[in-house]
Structures are given as C-alpha cells and as structure tokens.
Write a protein that holds these residues in place. Structure first.
Motif, PDB file in Angstrom:
ATOM      1  N   LEU A   1       0.830  -1.204   0.000  1.00  0.00           N
ATOM      2  CA  LEU A   1       0.000   0.000   0.000  1.00  0.00           C
ATOM      3  C   LEU A   1       0.868   1.259   0.000  1.00  0.00           C
ATOM      4  CD1 LEU A   1      -2.919  -0.953   2.427  1.00  0.00           C
ATOM      5  CD2 LEU A   1      -2.726  -1.304  -0.031  1.00  0.00           C
ATOM      6  N   ASP A   2       1.995   1.222   0.701  1.00  0.00           N
ATOM      7  CA  ASP A   2       2.914   2.369   0.685  1.00  0.00           C
ATOM      8  C   ASP A   2       3.453   2.627  -0.717  1.00  0.00           C
ATOM      9  OD1 ASP A   2       2.679   2.983   3.391  1.00  0.00           O
ATOM     10  OD2 ASP A   2       4.443   1.812   3.980  1.00  0.00           O
ATOM     11  N   ALA A   3       3.805   1.555  -1.424  1.00  0.00           N
ATOM     12  CA  ALA A   3       4.330   1.695  -2.786  1.00  0.00           C
ATOM     13  C   ALA A   3       3.261   2.276  -3.721  1.00  0.00           C
ATOM     14  CB  ALA A   3       4.808   0.341  -3.309  1.00  0.00           C
ATOM     15  N   ILE A   4       2.022   1.832  -3.551  1.00  0.00           N
ATOM     16  CA  ILE A   4       0.914   2.352  -4.370  1.00  0.00           C
ATOM     17  C   ILE A   4       0.643   3.813  -4.009  1.00  0.00           C
ATOM     18  CG2 ILE A   4      -1.556   2.142  -4.857  1.00  0.00           C
ATOM     19  CD1 ILE A   4      -1.188  -0.905  -4.382  1.00  0.00           C
ATOM     20  N   TYR A   5       0.607   4.100  -2.713  1.00  0.00           N
ATOM     21  CA  TYR A   5       0.336   5.457  -2.239  1.00  0.00           C
ATOM     22  C   TYR A   5       1.371   6.446  -2.760  1.00  0.00           C
ATOM     23  CZ  TYR A   5      -0.067   9.406   0.980  1.00  0.00           C
ATOM     24  OH  TYR A   5      -0.181  10.669   1.514  1.00  0.00           O
ATOM     25  N   LYS A   6       2.614   6.014  -2.845  1.00  0.00           N
ATOM     26  CA  LYS A   6       3.682   6.885  -3.337  1.00  0.00           C
ATOM     27  C   LYS A   6       3.396   7.356  -4.770  1.00  0.00           C
ATOM     28  CE  LYS A   6       8.706   7.036  -3.580  1.00  0.00           C
ATOM     29  NZ  LYS A   6       9.941   6.301  -3.388  1.00  0.00           N
ATOM     30  N   GLN A   7       2.759   6.491  -5.564  1.00  0.00           N
ATOM     31  CA  GLN A   7       2.417   6.849  -6.939  1.00  0.00           C
ATOM     32  C   GLN A   7       1.186   7.758  -7.030  1.00  0.00           C
ATOM     33  OE1 GLN A   7       3.953   6.130  -9.919  1.00  0.00           O
ATOM     34  NE2 GLN A   7       5.617   5.417  -8.631  1.00  0.00           N
ATOM     35  N   PHE A   8       0.245   7.601  -6.094  1.00  0.00           N
ATOM     36  CA  PHE A   8      -1.049   8.279  -6.233  1.00  0.00           C
ATOM     37  C   PHE A   8      -1.277   9.422  -5.249  1.00  0.00           C
ATOM     38  CE2 PHE A   8      -1.869   4.171  -8.220  1.00  0.00           C
ATOM     39  CZ  PHE A   8      -2.524   4.560  -9.377  1.00  0.00           C
ATOM     40  N   LYS A   9      -0.338   9.713  -4.345  1.00  0.00           N
ATOM     41  CA  LYS A   9      -0.600  10.688  -3.296  1.00  0.00           C
ATOM     42  C   LYS A   9      -0.815  12.108  -3.823  1.00  0.00           C
ATOM     43  CE  LYS A   9       4.264  11.281  -2.036  1.00  0.00           C
ATOM     44  NZ  LYS A   9       5.219  11.036  -0.967  1.00  0.00           N
ATOM     45  N   LYS A  10      -0.286  12.434  -4.980  1.00  0.00           N
ATOM     46  CA  LYS A  10      -0.440  13.785  -5.515  1.00  0.00           C
ATOM     47  C   LYS A  10      -1.636  13.927  -6.447  1.00  0.00           C
ATOM     48  CE  LYS A  10       4.382  14.922  -4.937  1.00  0.00           C
ATOM     49  NZ  LYS A  10       5.665  15.221  -5.549  1.00  0.00           N
ATOM     50  N   LYS A  11      -2.352  12.833  -6.643  1.00  0.00           N
ATOM     51  CA  LYS A  11      -3.526  12.864  -7.533  1.00  0.00           C
ATOM     52  C   LYS A  11      -4.749  13.333  -6.752  1.00  0.00           C
ATOM     53  CE  LYS A  11      -1.823  10.274 -11.089  1.00  0.00           C
ATOM     54  NZ  LYS A  11      -1.666  10.733 -12.419  1.00  0.00           N
ATOM     55  N   ALA A  12      -5.539  14.186  -7.383  1.00  0.00           N
ATOM     56  CA  ALA A  12      -6.800  14.619  -6.780  1.00  0.00           C
ATOM     57  C   ALA A  12      -7.852  13.531  -6.967  1.00  0.00           C
ATOM     58  CB  ALA A  12      -7.260  15.918  -7.430  1.00  0.00           C
ATOM     59  N   ASP A  13      -8.894  13.587  -6.149  1.00  0.00           N
ATOM     60  CA  ASP A  13      -9.947  12.570  -6.221  1.00  0.00           C
ATOM     61  C   ASP A  13     -10.583  12.492  -7.609  1.00  0.00           C
ATOM     62  OD1 ASP A  13      -9.480  11.965  -3.619  1.00  0.00           O
ATOM     63  OD2 ASP A  13     -11.249  12.988  -2.824  1.00  0.00           O
ATOM     64  N   ASP A  14     -10.788  13.637  -8.249  1.00  0.00           N
ATOM     65  CA  ASP A  14     -11.439  13.622  -9.560  1.00  0.00           C
ATOM     66  C   ASP A  14     -10.516  13.154 -10.682  1.00  0.00           C
ATOM     67  OD1 ASP A  14      -9.846  15.836  -9.482  1.00  0.00           O
ATOM     68  OD2 ASP A  14     -11.341  17.234 -10.299  1.00  0.00           O
ATOM     69  N   GLU A  15      -9.214  13.031 -10.406  1.00  0.00           N
ATOM     70  CA  GLU A  15      -8.275  12.522 -11.409  1.00  0.00           C
ATOM     71  C   GLU A  15      -8.281  10.996 -11.474  1.00  0.00           C
ATOM     72  OE1 GLU A  15      -4.294  14.471 -11.761  1.00  0.00           O
ATOM     73  OE2 GLU A  15      -4.952  15.474  -9.927  1.00  0.00           O
ATOM     74  N   LEU A  16      -8.761  10.367 -10.431  1.00  0.00           N
ATOM     75  CA  LEU A  16      -8.745   8.904 -10.369  1.00  0.00           C
ATOM     76  C   LEU A  16     -10.065   8.350 -10.875  1.00  0.00           C
ATOM     77  CD1 LEU A  16      -7.106   8.471  -6.845  1.00  0.00           C
ATOM     78  CD2 LEU A  16      -5.997   8.169  -9.054  1.00  0.00           C
ATOM     79  N   ASP A  17      -9.992   7.505 -11.910  1.00  0.00           N
ATOM     80  CA  ASP A  17     -11.184   6.877 -12.461  1.00  0.00           C
ATOM     81  C   ASP A  17     -11.762   5.857 -11.473  1.00  0.00           C
ATOM     82  OD1 ASP A  17     -13.143   6.221 -14.346  1.00  0.00           O
ATOM     83  OD2 ASP A  17     -11.903   4.594 -15.161  1.00  0.00           O
ATOM     84  N   LYS A  18     -10.893   5.027 -10.937  1.00  0.00           N
ATOM     85  CA  LYS A  18     -11.288   4.027  -9.943  1.00  0.00           C
ATOM     86  C   LYS A  18     -10.386   4.215  -8.717  1.00  0.00           C
ATOM     87  CE  LYS A  18     -12.754   0.601 -13.327  1.00  0.00           C
ATOM     88  NZ  LYS A  18     -12.529  -0.759 -13.830  1.00  0.00           N
ATOM     89  N   PRO A  19     -10.841   5.009  -7.739  1.00  0.00           N
ATOM     90  CA  PRO A  19      -9.957   5.401  -6.641  1.00  0.00           C
ATOM     91  C   PRO A  19      -9.789   4.392  -5.503  1.00  0.00           C
ATOM     92  CG  PRO A  19     -12.051   6.502  -6.420  1.00  0.00           C
ATOM     93  CD  PRO A  19     -12.108   5.711  -7.693  1.00  0.00           C
ATOM     94  N   TYR A  20     -10.557   3.301  -5.489  1.00  0.00           N
ATOM     95  CA  TYR A  20     -10.498   2.374  -4.355  1.00  0.00           C
ATOM     96  C   TYR A  20      -9.828   1.056  -4.745  1.00  0.00           C
ATOM     97  CZ  TYR A  20     -13.681   5.604  -2.125  1.00  0.00           C
ATOM     98  OH  TYR A  20     -14.243   6.732  -1.584  1.00  0.00           O
ATOM     99  N   LEU A  21      -9.076   0.502  -3.805  1.00  0.00           N
ATOM    100  CA  LEU A  21      -8.423  -0.788  -4.011  1.00  0.00           C
ATOM    101  C   LEU A  21      -9.446  -1.907  -3.828  1.00  0.00           C
ATOM    102  CD1 LEU A  21      -5.708  -2.369  -4.343  1.00  0.00           C
ATOM    103  CD2 LEU A  21      -5.616  -2.429  -1.862  1.00  0.00           C
ATOM    104  N   ALA A  22      -9.593  -2.720  -4.857  1.00  0.00           N
ATOM    105  CA  ALA A  22     -10.506  -3.858  -4.771  1.00  0.00           C
ATOM    106  C   ALA A  22      -9.752  -5.114  -4.320  1.00  0.00           C
ATOM    107  CB  ALA A  22     -11.184  -4.104  -6.104  1.00  0.00           C
ATOM    108  N   GLY A  23      -8.462  -5.164  -4.581  1.00  0.00           N
ATOM    109  CA  GLY A  23      -7.678  -6.317  -4.166  1.00  0.00           C
ATOM    110  C   GLY A  23      -6.565  -6.623  -5.147  1.00  0.00           C
ATOM    111  N   PHE A  24      -5.883  -7.728  -4.880  1.00  0.00           N
ATOM    112  CA  PHE A  24      -4.773  -8.169  -5.712  1.00  0.00           C
ATOM    113  C   PHE A  24      -5.096  -9.537  -6.288  1.00  0.00           C
ATOM    114  CE2 PHE A  24      -2.966  -5.531  -2.339  1.00  0.00           C
ATOM    115  CZ  PHE A  24      -2.260  -4.603  -3.077  1.00  0.00           C
ATOM    116  N   GLU A  25      -4.520  -9.816  -7.444  1.00  0.00           N
ATOM    117  CA  GLU A  25      -4.710 -11.123  -8.079  1.00  0.00           C
ATOM    118  C   GLU A  25      -3.359 -11.614  -8.570  1.00  0.00           C
ATOM    119  OE1 GLU A  25      -6.735 -13.040 -12.105  1.00  0.00           O
ATOM    120  OE2 GLU A  25      -6.970 -10.908 -11.688  1.00  0.00           O
ATOM    121  N   TRP A  26      -3.099 -12.890  -8.362  1.00  0.00           N
ATOM    122  CA  TRP A  26      -1.873 -13.497  -8.875  1.00  0.00           C
ATOM    123  C   TRP A  26      -2.254 -14.443  -9.992  1.00  0.00           C
ATOM    124  CZ3 TRP A  26       0.221 -18.678  -8.081  1.00  0.00           C
ATOM    125  CH2 TRP A  26       1.514 -18.817  -8.599  1.00  0.00           C
ATOM    126  N   ASP A  27      -1.747 -14.180 -11.188  1.00  0.00           N
ATOM    127  CA  ASP A  27      -2.030 -15.006 -12.351  1.00  0.00           C
ATOM    128  C   ASP A  27      -0.717 -15.612 -12.828  1.00  0.00           C
ATOM    129  OD1 ASP A  27      -2.994 -16.247 -14.577  1.00  0.00           O
ATOM    130  OD2 ASP A  27      -3.562 -14.422 -15.651  1.00  0.00           O
TER     131      ASP A  27
END
Length: 171
Positions: free
Chosen positions: A111-137
């Motif tokens: 989550l820290d690694a993801i947050y580092k990428q998105f912390k400067k984005k405003a709410d309206d800039e994010l199309d899908k702002p919530y984490l739904a989960g991770f998948e391993w394929d």
C-alpha cells in the motif's frame, strides 16, 4: 643490538606474521531472513503464491495514506505466502510499482508503494480510486500481482463508536 637488526632484516626479507588471505563473505547476515524468498527462486521451483483474503477487503482509497485503514492488524500481514523480498504490482493501464521488504513484503509495504504513486492525484483525477484487491495469475507472470480497483468503496462494517451507540439508544 645485532639481534634486533636481524629481526628487522627478516621482516624486510619477506617473512611476515600477518594472517593468510581469506575470502570474505560480503553478504550481510542481517539482511537475510529465514523463510523469506526471492520471487525468482519461487518461479524456478514452481512454488505457488497464496494471497491472504484480507487483501481483498481493505476499502482503501489509493490517494490516502495506508494508516487511514481502520483495521491496522491487516497491515502487518505478509502480502503473499510464502513471504518474498520484492514483488511487482501491475495496474491494468500499465503502471507498475515495486514493493520491497527484506523481511517479507507486507500489505503495508504494498500500500505504501501504491500510495507513493497516487498521493499527488486529486480525487477527480482517479477513475477508480479504491483498491478492490490483488490477483496473482501464474500464466501471465509468476513474479507480479495484478492490482484491481473499483469506483465505490466496499460496504464498511459497523464500528462501535460513541455516535453508533447513541443512534442505537434513540431507536
């Protein structure tokens, strides 16, 4: 006096009391933790990764700090089992972030690694702002997890705070 000169002469002549050359091990023991794997080794041995179910129900907003998650205990859990030192997190649009921890990547590290990428984005800039989960394929890539996002946060569980107790008392 001549004895002292012979000792000096013998040292100059190539006799030394220094220890023999030994190969030094440059790996630090503090950075090696038992049971924590390199993701490439898991791929070679075909050991499958298992994701804990807690990663799917965080309800975390990507541009907020991971410390805002209500259930702090899940942040300490390993992101995958067996624990790995580093893993890539790939977003559907191609963005890739890397989560690292020599003692095993935890959910908080991811989550820290993801947050580092998105912390400067405003709410309206994010199309899908919530984490739904991770998948391993394993068919797509053994060494990375796919990050799933959603537009709406998952339903929150009833928290037992003072406001909730007042509403229950009034009803």
């Amino acid at each position: 006096m001549s004895d002292q000169l012979t000792k000096v002469d013998s040292a100059i002549a190539g006799l030394s009391i220094s220890p023999k050359d030994e190969k030094k091990n440059h790996k630090r023991n503090s950075s090696q933790t038992d049971g924590v794997w390199n993701i490439k080794d898991l791929e070679e041995k075909r050991i499958e990764l298992v994701l804990p179910i807690e990663t799917q129900k965080t309800g975390w907003k990507l541009n907020t700090s991971p410390s805002t998650i209500e259930d702090k205990d899940i942040l300490k859990l390993h992101l995958v089992n067996p624990p790995v030192k580093k893993i890539d997190l790939k977003f559907p649009l191609g963005l890739e972030v890397h989560a690292r921890n020599l003692k095993g990547v935890t959910i908080k590290d991811a989550l820290d690694a993801i947050y580092k990428q998105f912390k400067k984005k405003a709410d309206d800039e994010l199309d899908k702002p919530y984490l739904a989960g991770f998948e391993w394929d394993k068919d797509e890539s053994w060494t990375r997890l796919i990050v799933h996002q959603t537009k709406t946060p998952p339903p929150q569980q009833q928290s037992s705070n003072k406001k909730s107790k007042k509403k229950k008392g009034e009803a």
